[in-house]
Design a protein around this motif. Sequence first.
Motif, PDB file in Angstrom:
ATOM      1  N   LEU A 194       0.830  -1.211   0.000  1.00  0.00           N
ATOM      2  CA  LEU A 194       0.000   0.000   0.000  1.00  0.00           C
ATOM      3  C   LEU A 194       0.860   1.255   0.000  1.00  0.00           C
ATOM      4  CD1 LEU A 194      -2.767  -1.070   2.543  1.00  0.00           C
ATOM      5  CD2 LEU A 194      -2.958  -0.944   0.051  1.00  0.00           C
ATOM      6  N   SER A 195       1.936   1.233   0.765  1.00  0.00           N
ATOM      7  CA  SER A 195       2.849   2.380   0.788  1.00  0.00           C
ATOM      8  C   SER A 195       3.489   2.578  -0.586  1.00  0.00           C
ATOM      9  CB  SER A 195       3.930   2.152   1.844  1.00  0.00           C
ATOM     10  OG  SER A 195       4.870   3.205   1.845  1.00  0.00           O
ATOM     11  N   PHE A 196       3.883   1.494  -1.231  1.00  0.00           N
ATOM     12  CA  PHE A 196       4.469   1.547  -2.571  1.00  0.00           C
ATOM     13  C   PHE A 196       3.503   2.193  -3.563  1.00  0.00           C
ATOM     14  CE2 PHE A 196       5.042  -0.684  -6.700  1.00  0.00           C
ATOM     15  CZ  PHE A 196       6.329  -0.275  -7.006  1.00  0.00           C
ATOM     16  N   LEU A 197       2.213   1.943  -3.355  1.00  0.00           N
ATOM     17  CA  LEU A 197       1.182   2.490  -4.249  1.00  0.00           C
ATOM     18  C   LEU A 197       0.636   3.833  -3.772  1.00  0.00           C
ATOM     19  CD1 LEU A 197      -0.810  -0.811  -4.871  1.00  0.00           C
ATOM     20  CD2 LEU A 197       0.896   0.237  -6.380  1.00  0.00           C
ATOM     21  N   ALA A 198       1.152   4.328  -2.637  1.00  0.00           N
ATOM     22  CA  ALA A 198       0.692   5.596  -2.045  1.00  0.00           C
ATOM     23  C   ALA A 198      -0.784   5.536  -1.646  1.00  0.00           C
ATOM     24  CB  ALA A 198       0.964   6.766  -2.978  1.00  0.00           C
ATOM     25  N   ILE A 199      -1.228   4.358  -1.209  1.00  0.00           N
ATOM     26  CA  ILE A 199      -2.588   4.199  -0.692  1.00  0.00           C
ATOM     27  C   ILE A 199      -2.536   4.303   0.829  1.00  0.00           C
ATOM     28  CG2 ILE A 199      -4.535   2.610  -0.419  1.00  0.00           C
ATOM     29  CD1 ILE A 199      -3.785   1.403  -3.128  1.00  0.00           C
ATOM     30  N   ASP A 200      -3.344   5.174   1.395  1.00  0.00           N
ATOM     31  CA  ASP A 200      -3.379   5.362   2.849  1.00  0.00           C
ATOM     32  C   ASP A 200      -4.475   4.472   3.436  1.00  0.00           C
ATOM     33  OD1 ASP A 200      -3.402   6.155   5.456  1.00  0.00           O
ATOM     34  OD2 ASP A 200      -4.088   8.204   5.059  1.00  0.00           O
ATOM     35  N   PRO A 201      -4.121   3.405   4.143  1.00  0.00           N
ATOM     36  CA  PRO A 201      -5.159   2.522   4.682  1.00  0.00           C
ATOM     37  C   PRO A 201      -6.076   3.219   5.679  1.00  0.00           C
ATOM     38  CG  PRO A 201      -3.003   1.959   5.593  1.00  0.00           C
ATOM     39  CD  PRO A 201      -2.766   2.943   4.491  1.00  0.00           C
ATOM     40  N   LYS A 202      -5.574   4.260   6.335  1.00  0.00           N
ATOM     41  CA  LYS A 202      -6.395   4.973   7.312  1.00  0.00           C
ATOM     42  C   LYS A 202      -7.565   5.699   6.656  1.00  0.00           C
ATOM     43  CE  LYS A 202      -2.507   5.683  10.482  1.00  0.00           C
ATOM     44  NZ  LYS A 202      -1.622   6.684  11.127  1.00  0.00           N
ATOM     45  N   ALA A 203      -7.470   5.885   5.344  1.00  0.00           N
ATOM     46  CA  ALA A 203      -8.557   6.561   4.631  1.00  0.00           C
ATOM     47  C   ALA A 203      -9.737   5.635   4.366  1.00  0.00           C
ATOM     48  CB  ALA A 203      -8.038   7.116   3.306  1.00  0.00           C
ATOM     49  N   HIS A 204      -9.587   4.369   4.731  1.00  0.00           N
ATOM     50  CA  HIS A 204     -10.633   3.375   4.456  1.00  0.00           C
ATOM     51  C   HIS A 204     -11.146   2.818   5.780  1.00  0.00           C
ATOM     52  CE1 HIS A 204      -9.616   3.320   0.139  1.00  0.00           C
ATOM     53  NE2 HIS A 204      -8.399   3.574   0.588  1.00  0.00           N
ATOM     54  N   PRO A 205     -12.341   3.201   6.185  1.00  0.00           N
ATOM     55  CA  PRO A 205     -12.857   2.774   7.496  1.00  0.00           C
ATOM     56  C   PRO A 205     -12.997   1.258   7.638  1.00  0.00           C
ATOM     57  CG  PRO A 205     -14.565   3.882   6.191  1.00  0.00           C
ATOM     58  CD  PRO A 205     -13.275   4.092   5.478  1.00  0.00           C
ATOM     59  N   GLN A 206     -13.112   0.542   6.533  1.00  0.00           N
ATOM     60  CA  GLN A 206     -13.256  -0.915   6.589  1.00  0.00           C
ATOM     61  C   GLN A 206     -11.919  -1.640   6.445  1.00  0.00           C
ATOM     62  OE1 GLN A 206     -16.218  -2.333   7.281  1.00  0.00           O
ATOM     63  NE2 GLN A 206     -16.935  -0.221   7.497  1.00  0.00           N
ATOM     64  N   TYR A 207     -10.814  -0.901   6.501  1.00  0.00           N
ATOM     65  CA  TYR A 207      -9.510  -1.516   6.204  1.00  0.00           C
ATOM     66  C   TYR A 207      -9.216  -2.704   7.107  1.00  0.00           C
ATOM     67  CZ  TYR A 207      -4.521  -2.341   6.028  1.00  0.00           C
ATOM     68  OH  TYR A 207      -3.297  -2.957   5.942  1.00  0.00           O
ATOM     69  N   GLU A 208      -9.384  -2.556   8.407  1.00  0.00           N
ATOM     70  CA  GLU A 208      -9.032  -3.641   9.325  1.00  0.00           C
ATOM     71  C   GLU A 208      -9.815  -4.911   9.016  1.00  0.00           C
ATOM     72  OE1 GLU A 208      -6.661  -3.934  11.491  1.00  0.00           O
ATOM     73  OE2 GLU A 208      -5.917  -1.927  11.074  1.00  0.00           O
ATOM     74  N   ALA A 209     -11.089  -4.762   8.784  1.00  0.00           N
ATOM     75  CA  ALA A 209     -11.910  -5.932   8.462  1.00  0.00           C
ATOM     76  C   ALA A 209     -11.503  -6.539   7.126  1.00  0.00           C
ATOM     77  CB  ALA A 209     -13.386  -5.542   8.431  1.00  0.00           C
ATOM     78  N   LEU A 210     -11.203  -5.692   6.144  1.00  0.00           N
ATOM     79  CA  LEU A 210     -10.841  -6.188   4.817  1.00  0.00           C
ATOM     80  C   LEU A 210      -9.516  -6.945   4.840  1.00  0.00           C
ATOM     81  CD1 LEU A 210     -11.793  -3.031   2.719  1.00  0.00           C
ATOM     82  CD2 LEU A 210     -12.897  -5.276   2.582  1.00  0.00           C
ATOM     83  N   VAL A 211      -8.508  -6.376   5.491  1.00  0.00           N
ATOM     84  CA  VAL A 211      -7.196  -7.029   5.495  1.00  0.00           C
ATOM     85  C   VAL A 211      -7.219  -8.294   6.329  1.00  0.00           C
ATOM     86  CG1 VAL A 211      -6.149  -5.804   7.463  1.00  0.00           C
ATOM     87  CG2 VAL A 211      -4.719  -6.582   5.565  1.00  0.00           C
ATOM     88  N   THR A 212      -7.973  -8.298   7.424  1.00  0.00           N
ATOM     89  CA  THR A 212      -8.077  -9.503   8.240  1.00  0.00           C
ATOM     90  C   THR A 212      -8.740 -10.627   7.462  1.00  0.00           C
ATOM     91  OG1 THR A 212      -8.162  -8.232  10.301  1.00  0.00           O
ATOM     92  CG2 THR A 212      -9.048 -10.484  10.352  1.00  0.00           C
ATOM     93  N   GLU A 213      -9.825 -10.301   6.774  1.00  0.00           N
ATOM     94  CA  GLU A 213     -10.504 -11.324   5.969  1.00  0.00           C
ATOM     95  C   GLU A 213      -9.588 -11.860   4.882  1.00  0.00           C
ATOM     96  OE1 GLU A 213     -14.429 -11.892   3.091  1.00  0.00           O
ATOM     97  OE2 GLU A 213     -13.939  -9.923   3.920  1.00  0.00           O
ATOM     98  N   ALA A 214      -8.846 -10.963   4.214  1.00  0.00           N
ATOM     99  CA  ALA A 214      -7.966 -11.390   3.127  1.00  0.00           C
ATOM    100  C   ALA A 214      -6.843 -12.296   3.629  1.00  0.00           C
ATOM    101  CB  ALA A 214      -7.372 -10.167   2.439  1.00  0.00           C
ATOM    102  N   LEU A 215      -6.254 -11.965   4.759  1.00  0.00           N
ATOM    103  CA  LEU A 215      -5.123 -12.738   5.263  1.00  0.00           C
ATOM    104  C   LEU A 215      -5.539 -14.083   5.839  1.00  0.00           C
ATOM    105  CD1 LEU A 215      -3.072  -9.882   6.950  1.00  0.00           C
ATOM    106  CD2 LEU A 215      -2.544 -11.086   4.820  1.00  0.00           C
ATOM    107  N   LEU A 216      -6.776 -14.186   6.295  1.00  0.00           N
ATOM    108  CA  LEU A 216      -7.242 -15.443   6.885  1.00  0.00           C
ATOM    109  C   LEU A 216      -8.019 -16.300   5.892  1.00  0.00           C
ATOM    110  CD1 LEU A 216      -8.401 -14.246  10.417  1.00  0.00           C
ATOM    111  CD2 LEU A 216      -6.226 -15.281   9.760  1.00  0.00           C
ATOM    112  N   LYS A 217      -8.265 -15.746   4.712  1.00  0.00           N
ATOM    113  CA  LYS A 217      -9.034 -16.496   3.720  1.00  0.00           C
ATOM    114  C   LYS A 217      -8.222 -17.675   3.213  1.00  0.00           C
ATOM    115  CE  LYS A 217     -11.816 -15.794  -0.449  1.00  0.00           C
ATOM    116  NZ  LYS A 217     -12.272 -14.801  -1.441  1.00  0.00           N
ATOM    117  N   LYS A 218      -8.812 -18.846   3.257  1.00  0.00           N
ATOM    118  CA  LYS A 218      -8.121 -20.041   2.840  1.00  0.00           C
ATOM    119  C   LYS A 218      -8.230 -20.219   1.330  1.00  0.00           C
ATOM    120  CE  LYS A 218      -7.158 -21.084   7.087  1.00  0.00           C
ATOM    121  NZ  LYS A 218      -5.792 -20.901   7.604  1.00  0.00           N
TER     122      LYS A 218
END
Length: 251
Positions: A194-218
């Motif tokens: 995200l830093s490489f792409l200049a995307i600020d995760p704090k700008a996305h209120p659902q970020y924590e839920a999205l990244v957690t789901e992605a990392l735990l998705k089998k």
Amino acid sequence: MSFPYIIWTMQRTGGTTLATLLATLSEHPGVQHEPFNQDRVFGHVAPHWQDPARLRDEMAGVLAPRPVIKHCHELLPPVLNETLMEVSSELGYRHIVLERRAEADRILSLELAKITGAWGSDQARRIYRQIEEGGSPLDPIDIPRALAHMHHCAARRAALDALFEAHGQTPYRVCFEDIYTDPASGRILVEDALSFLAIDPKAHPQYEALVTEALLKKGQNSVRVADAVPNYDAARNQLVEALSGRATPAA
């Protein structure tokens, strides 16, 4: 303003989950994964690979809105990859390379998809259950085909590296295993991307839920039906042997 990007990957590398997460967080428009494949949204571009000027015009047209793209670069003509690299770099794209360290397992996963017809998670759940419940026996893996594809992919990786160098691009490189084996380490790598792409995760209120789901998705865990393939172990042994003894891959 973040950068549009292309994820350069190969089939069965686990790129769909990462691509979906990044596309959700990006301000740039998303498109169908692997959009230059024949049956996809930009499928009309590839047939012009023998006409460089037309190919460039078509590529410039589809990239003008700066869509974010997941691209399996081993599937399409080298000239399309070169034109995609050239036009996207001119438009300010950044590039991510997603690999899978266990190359033999990637090739075997691809062969299992061809044999079973399970290309997505929904298909896998249904088809694998049928196999495990004693459905029809599976065909053997076509070992010469698998070996030939492995060599083809090695040549395509070398060609992609040459394109990055020729166009002065330094991609962000990441391995599937490093993202998904350990969620804590995976989170760091996602945030680096995200830093490489200049995307600020704090700008996305659902970020924590999205990244957690992605990392735990089998994933599909295609190896669970390996016992139903008559020559799975033999195929794996030959792939591993070829990988360990290969100096310069064949095209």
